[in-house]
Scaffold this motif. Structure first.
Motif, PDB file in Angstrom:
ATOM      1  N   VAL A  59       0.852  -1.187   0.000  1.00  0.00           N
ATOM      2  CA  VAL A  59       0.000   0.000   0.000  1.00  0.00           C
ATOM      3  C   VAL A  59       0.890   1.241   0.000  1.00  0.00           C
ATOM      4  CG1 VAL A  59      -1.767   1.255   1.296  1.00  0.00           C
ATOM      5  CG2 VAL A  59      -1.775  -1.248   1.288  1.00  0.00           C
ATOM      6  N   GLY A  60       0.564   2.216  -0.836  1.00  0.00           N
ATOM      7  CA  GLY A  60       1.290   3.474  -0.862  1.00  0.00           C
ATOM      8  C   GLY A  60       2.407   3.536  -1.887  1.00  0.00           C
ATOM      9  N   LEU A  61       2.391   2.639  -2.878  1.00  0.00           N
ATOM     10  CA  LEU A  61       3.415   2.670  -3.923  1.00  0.00           C
ATOM     11  C   LEU A  61       3.152   3.822  -4.880  1.00  0.00           C
ATOM     12  CD1 LEU A  61       3.688  -1.113  -4.899  1.00  0.00           C
ATOM     13  CD2 LEU A  61       5.141   0.174  -3.365  1.00  0.00           C
ATOM     14  N   LYS A  62       4.228   4.468  -5.328  1.00  0.00           N
ATOM     15  CA  LYS A  62       4.144   5.534  -6.324  1.00  0.00           C
ATOM     16  C   LYS A  62       4.724   5.011  -7.631  1.00  0.00           C
ATOM     17  CE  LYS A  62       5.194   8.834  -2.709  1.00  0.00           C
ATOM     18  NZ  LYS A  62       6.262   9.697  -2.211  1.00  0.00           N
ATOM     19  N   GLU A  63       4.113   5.409  -8.721  1.00  0.00           N
ATOM     20  CA  GLU A  63       4.549   4.943 -10.037  1.00  0.00           C
ATOM     21  C   GLU A  63       5.957   5.448 -10.343  1.00  0.00           C
ATOM     22  OE1 GLU A  63       2.835   4.888 -14.608  1.00  0.00           O
ATOM     23  OE2 GLU A  63       1.654   5.783 -13.004  1.00  0.00           O
ATOM     24  N   ASN A  64       6.770   4.581 -10.962  1.00  0.00           N
ATOM     25  CA  ASN A  64       8.146   4.867 -11.394  1.00  0.00           C
ATOM     26  C   ASN A  64       9.113   5.140 -10.240  1.00  0.00           C
ATOM     27  OD1 ASN A  64       7.579   4.519 -14.144  1.00  0.00           O
ATOM     28  ND2 ASN A  64       6.789   6.600 -14.270  1.00  0.00           N
ATOM     29  N   PHE A  65       8.843   4.637  -9.056  1.00  0.00           N
ATOM     30  CA  PHE A  65       9.762   4.718  -7.931  1.00  0.00           C
ATOM     31  C   PHE A  65      10.278   3.319  -7.622  1.00  0.00           C
ATOM     32  CE2 PHE A  65       7.840   8.793  -7.363  1.00  0.00           C
ATOM     33  CZ  PHE A  65       8.760   9.547  -6.646  1.00  0.00           C
ATOM     34  N   TRP A  66      11.482   3.258  -7.072  1.00  0.00           N
ATOM     35  CA  TRP A  66      12.081   1.988  -6.684  1.00  0.00           C
ATOM     36  C   TRP A  66      11.766   1.703  -5.215  1.00  0.00           C
ATOM     37  CZ3 TRP A  66      14.538  -1.530  -9.740  1.00  0.00           C
ATOM     38  CH2 TRP A  66      14.842  -1.122 -11.039  1.00  0.00           C
ATOM     39  N   TYR A  67      11.549   0.427  -4.913  1.00  0.00           N
ATOM     40  CA  TYR A  67      11.209   0.017  -3.557  1.00  0.00           C
ATOM     41  C   TYR A  67      12.019  -1.212  -3.169  1.00  0.00           C
ATOM     42  CZ  TYR A  67       7.311   3.194  -3.976  1.00  0.00           C
ATOM     43  OH  TYR A  67       6.560   4.312  -4.151  1.00  0.00           O
ATOM     44  N   GLU A  68      12.138  -1.395  -1.868  1.00  0.00           N
ATOM     45  CA  GLU A  68      12.844  -2.547  -1.323  1.00  0.00           C
ATOM     46  C   GLU A  68      11.961  -3.170  -0.240  1.00  0.00           C
ATOM     47  OE1 GLU A  68      17.204  -3.046   0.489  1.00  0.00           O
ATOM     48  OE2 GLU A  68      15.923  -1.675   1.638  1.00  0.00           O
ATOM     49  N   VAL A  69      11.653  -4.451  -0.404  1.00  0.00           N
ATOM     50  CA  VAL A  69      10.952  -5.203   0.633  1.00  0.00           C
ATOM     51  C   VAL A  69      12.007  -6.031   1.340  1.00  0.00           C
ATOM     52  CG1 VAL A  69       9.208  -6.942   1.136  1.00  0.00           C
ATOM     53  CG2 VAL A  69       8.809  -5.281  -0.673  1.00  0.00           C
ATOM     54  N   LYS A  70      12.053  -5.904   2.651  1.00  0.00           N
ATOM     55  CA  LYS A  70      13.125  -6.540   3.412  1.00  0.00           C
ATOM     56  C   LYS A  70      12.531  -7.292   4.599  1.00  0.00           C
ATOM     57  CE  LYS A  70      15.742  -3.595   5.336  1.00  0.00           C
ATOM     58  NZ  LYS A  70      16.733  -2.575   5.674  1.00  0.00           N
ATOM     59  N   ILE A  71      13.041  -8.499   4.814  1.00  0.00           N
ATOM     60  CA  ILE A  71      12.652  -9.317   5.963  1.00  0.00           C
ATOM     61  C   ILE A  71      13.877  -9.522   6.828  1.00  0.00           C
ATOM     62  CG2 ILE A  71      11.962 -11.622   6.692  1.00  0.00           C
ATOM     63  CD1 ILE A  71      10.225 -11.818   4.305  1.00  0.00           C
ATOM     64  N   SER A  72      13.720  -9.346   8.125  1.00  0.00           N
ATOM     65  CA  SER A  72      14.799  -9.681   9.053  1.00  0.00           C
ATOM     66  C   SER A  72      14.232 -10.656  10.073  1.00  0.00           C
ATOM     67  CB  SER A  72      15.342  -8.425   9.738  1.00  0.00           C
ATOM     68  OG  SER A  72      14.326  -7.765  10.441  1.00  0.00           O
ATOM     69  N   TYR A  73      15.064 -11.606  10.463  1.00  0.00           N
ATOM     70  CA  TYR A  73      14.615 -12.663  11.366  1.00  0.00           C
ATOM     71  C   TYR A  73      15.777 -13.083  12.252  1.00  0.00           C
ATOM     72  CZ  TYR A  73      16.731 -15.384   7.605  1.00  0.00           C
ATOM     73  OH  TYR A  73      17.586 -15.867   6.663  1.00  0.00           O
ATOM     74  N   PRO A  74      15.489 -13.681  13.394  1.00  0.00           N
ATOM     75  CA  PRO A  74      16.580 -14.088  14.301  1.00  0.00           C
ATOM     76  C   PRO A  74      17.398 -15.231  13.698  1.00  0.00           C
ATOM     77  CG  PRO A  74      14.452 -14.753  15.188  1.00  0.00           C
ATOM     78  CD  PRO A  74      14.177 -13.942  13.968  1.00  0.00           C
ATOM     79  N   ALA A  75      18.702 -15.112  13.804  1.00  0.00           N
ATOM     80  CA  ALA A  75      19.586 -16.141  13.254  1.00  0.00           C
ATOM     81  C   ALA A  75      19.549 -17.419  14.089  1.00  0.00           C
ATOM     82  CB  ALA A  75      21.013 -15.608  13.185  1.00  0.00           C
ATOM     83  N   SER A  76      18.974 -17.353  15.282  1.00  0.00           N
ATOM     84  CA  SER A  76      18.919 -18.542  16.141  1.00  0.00           C
ATOM     85  C   SER A  76      17.878 -19.546  15.663  1.00  0.00           C
ATOM     86  CB  SER A  76      18.604 -18.125  17.581  1.00  0.00           C
ATOM     87  OG  SER A  76      17.351 -17.465  17.627  1.00  0.00           O
ATOM     88  N   ILE A  77      16.993 -19.134  14.759  1.00  0.00           N
ATOM     89  CA  ILE A  77      15.990 -20.042  14.204  1.00  0.00           C
ATOM     90  C   ILE A  77      16.452 -20.424  12.803  1.00  0.00           C
ATOM     91  CG2 ILE A  77      13.583 -20.312  13.524  1.00  0.00           C
ATOM     92  CD1 ILE A  77      12.884 -18.161  15.582  1.00  0.00           C
ATOM     93  N   PRO A  78      16.800 -21.692  12.584  1.00  0.00           N
ATOM     94  CA  PRO A  78      17.287 -22.098  11.255  1.00  0.00           C
ATOM     95  C   PRO A  78      16.157 -22.107  10.233  1.00  0.00           C
ATOM     96  CG  PRO A  78      17.147 -23.996  12.712  1.00  0.00           C
ATOM     97  CD  PRO A  78      16.778 -22.803  13.525  1.00  0.00           C
ATOM     98  N   ALA A  79      16.084 -21.040   9.440  1.00  0.00           N
ATOM     99  CA  ALA A  79      15.016 -20.905   8.457  1.00  0.00           C
ATOM    100  C   ALA A  79      15.556 -20.248   7.195  1.00  0.00           C
ATOM    101  CB  ALA A  79      13.877 -20.068   9.032  1.00  0.00           C
ATOM    102  N   SER A  80      14.891 -20.523   6.096  1.00  0.00           N
ATOM    103  CA  SER A  80      15.241 -19.931   4.814  1.00  0.00           C
ATOM    104  C   SER A  80      13.997 -19.232   4.266  1.00  0.00           C
ATOM    105  CB  SER A  80      15.699 -21.024   3.854  1.00  0.00           C
ATOM    106  OG  SER A  80      15.865 -20.494   2.571  1.00  0.00           O
ATOM    107  N   PHE A  81      14.089 -17.908   4.107  1.00  0.00           N
ATOM    108  CA  PHE A  81      12.966 -17.118   3.610  1.00  0.00           C
ATOM    109  C   PHE A  81      13.134 -16.848   2.124  1.00  0.00           C
ATOM    110  CE2 PHE A  81      12.455 -16.186   8.031  1.00  0.00           C
ATOM    111  CZ  PHE A  81      11.115 -15.914   8.190  1.00  0.00           C
ATOM    112  N   SER A  82      12.022 -16.666   1.442  1.00  0.00           N
ATOM    113  CA  SER A  82      12.053 -16.167   0.070  1.00  0.00           C
ATOM    114  C   SER A  82      10.919 -15.164  -0.094  1.00  0.00           C
ATOM    115  CB  SER A  82      11.925 -17.302  -0.946  1.00  0.00           C
ATOM    116  OG  SER A  82      10.632 -17.850  -0.915  1.00  0.00           O
TER     117      SER A  82
END
Length: 195
Positions: A59-82
């Motif tokens: 929500v709130g995207l503007k046309e012709n702008f660049w965006y970054e979606v970022k996930i951060s998670y604790p390294a103590s939980i062995p998981a692989s995100f995509s």
């Protein structure tokens, strides 16, 4: 115990209602998109550790702008995100993402004002190293969508400006207050104190 026709119909009706209730409660709510507003971080999101998925509507995207979606998670939980960018919820296209330590990133350009969704998927990776400890069922993570300016998130530019100001101060200060003058001034003060 003898069941007549009325009791049997009641038992069947209750069984059907119980079946419907179990079916409704087990439908995945993670496939219903949750709003992810540009610039606002969603903290404490959870997913099932094995093949958990959740959709986010950007929500709130503007046309012709660049965006970054970022996930951060604790390294103590062995998981692989995509993270995958989806034009609609049935889109099967996969994107290439950038992974950095325990952070998953997706950078994209908003080409139009159409609705865009992000699919977050998590898989278990590795095993728990402690004996007699059960693996977690849920993984905890934070997700944010930031607007980029020259490839850098907009809210971090002030850090760069402050660093430039500190460097300027570090170069200008010695020009007006040379170290040898400060040492001479300190030496004169110590002489006056002794006299």
């Amino acid at each position: 115990m003898k069941f007549d026709k009325w009791h049997m119909n009641l038992l069947i009706l209750l069984s059907i209602l119980l079946f419907i209730q179990v079916g409704i409660s087990s439908t995945p709510t993670s496939l219903q998109p949750k709003n992810l507003t540009v610039g606002e971080e969603l903290k404490g999101e959870t997913l099932h550790l094995n093949f958990g998925q959740k959709f986010y509507k950007l929500v709130g995207l503007k046309e012709n702008f660049w965006y970054e979606v970022k996930i951060s998670y604790p390294a103590s939980i062995p998981a692989s995100f995509s993270i995958e960018l989806k034009k609609d919820l049935t889109d099967k296209h996969r994107n290439s993402n950038r992974r950095l330590l325990n952070t998953e990133k997706l950078i994209f350009k908003a080409e139009s004002t159409e609705q865009v969704h992000v699919l977050v998927t998590v898989n278990a990776e590795g095993v728990v190293a402690q004996p007699n400890v059960q693996e977690r069922e849920l993984v905890l993570y934070n997700i944010v969508c930031d607007e980029l300016m020259l490839g850098i998130p907009r809210f971090t530019w002030w850090v760069g400006f402050m660093a430039v100001l500190c460097f300027l101060f570090a170069f200008i200060f010695p020009h007006y207050f040379p170290l040898h003058r400060l040492l001479e001034y300190d030496a004169q003060n110590q002489k006056e104190i002794k006299d």
